[in-house]
Design a protein around this motif. Structure first.
Motif, short mmCIF file in Angstrom:
data_model
loop_
_atom_site.label_atom_id
_atom_site.label_comp_id
_atom_site.label_asym_id
_atom_site.label_seq_id
_atom_site.Cartn_x
_atom_site.Cartn_y
_atom_site.Cartn_z
N ASN A 188 -3.89 7.26 -3.47
CA ASN A 188 -3.45 6.04 -2.79
C ASN A 188 -3.58 4.86 -3.73
O ASN A 188 -4.52 4.78 -4.53
CB ASN A 188 -4.31 5.77 -1.55
N THR B 269 -2.61 0.36 -4.31
CA THR B 269 -2.24 -0.96 -3.77
C THR B 269 -1.67 -1.81 -4.89
O THR B 269 -2.29 -1.96 -5.94
CB THR B 269 -3.46 -1.68 -3.16
N ASN C 220 0.85 -1.20 0.00
CA ASN C 220 0.00 0.00 0.00
C ASN C 220 0.88 1.24 0.00
O ASN C 220 1.89 1.28 0.72
CB ASN C 220 -0.91 0.02 1.23
#
Length: 198
Positions: free
Chosen positions: A90, A92, A60
């Motif tokens: 953000n 992942t 992450n």
């Protein structure tokens, strides 16, 4: 004479017990070998695919990028067309192996030798709902729109993947893949598990 009889009696008692122990241990060994369903390579691969989470490393991250652009015609910059903005998002990244990258070299039911063709980045998600755009400076001739921002984020995904690969991400993926395969195959009943990478 009495001593010889005592020794013979002890041998007569111990011999059947010893034979019984040998027969029982042989029977158990034979039974467990016959019970091992994992001599079939297809079943082993199917089990690995179903049981093992092939995404062995989840990474992450948060990223901030500054984008500066202008418009040009035939490499001539159009005046007052400059724009800039900062994107914060953000993501992942999941690293691991695909089932087709796992090959069984040798399988005796007791020992198994696995070769992993390659570890790779399996998927890379961006949290679209949490993309923030700051410090927007645009001109009348060159406005910032949301589709452009999403396109830029997609471009920076690849750059981020290259960055973490340089920092040793794939080494960690290999290490975790090896450990996961070894643990899983030992739980399946293999005494010796050898995992190598091509």
């Amino acid at each position: 004479m009495l001593r010889k009889r005592k020794k013979i009696k002890k041998v007569h008692i111990l011999l059947p017990i010893l034979v019984l122990i040998i027969l029982v241990s042989y029977g158990i060994r034979k039974f467990t070998q016959e019970k091992n369903l994992y001599k079939d390579n297809t079943k082993v691969i199917d089990t690995i695919t179903q049981v093992l989470d092939l995404n062995t490393v989840k990474y992450n991250y948060s990223n901030i990028v500054t984008v500066k652009k202008d418009r040009s015609i035939n490499d001539i910059k159009i005046p007052f067309s400059e724009k800039s903005f900062i994107i914060k998002y953000n993501g992942t990244i999941n690293g691991g192996v695909k089932p087709e990258d796992i090959k069984i070299i040798k399988n005796t039911g007791d020992k198994i030798y696995i070769e992993v063709k390659k570890c790779r980045i399996l998927n890379h998600y961006i949290d679209d709902e949490n993309i923030y755009v700051y410090d927007i400076k645009s001109s009348v001739f060159n406005k910032v729109d949301i589709n452009e921002v999403l396109k830029d984020v997609s471009k920076y995904k690849k750059e981020y993947e290259k960055k973490i690969i340089k920092e040793g991400f794939m080494d960690e993926v290999e290490k975790n893949t090896k450990s996961s395969l070894e643990n899983m195959l030992k739980n399946m009943g293999y005494r010796t598990v050898v995992v190598s990478f091509k």
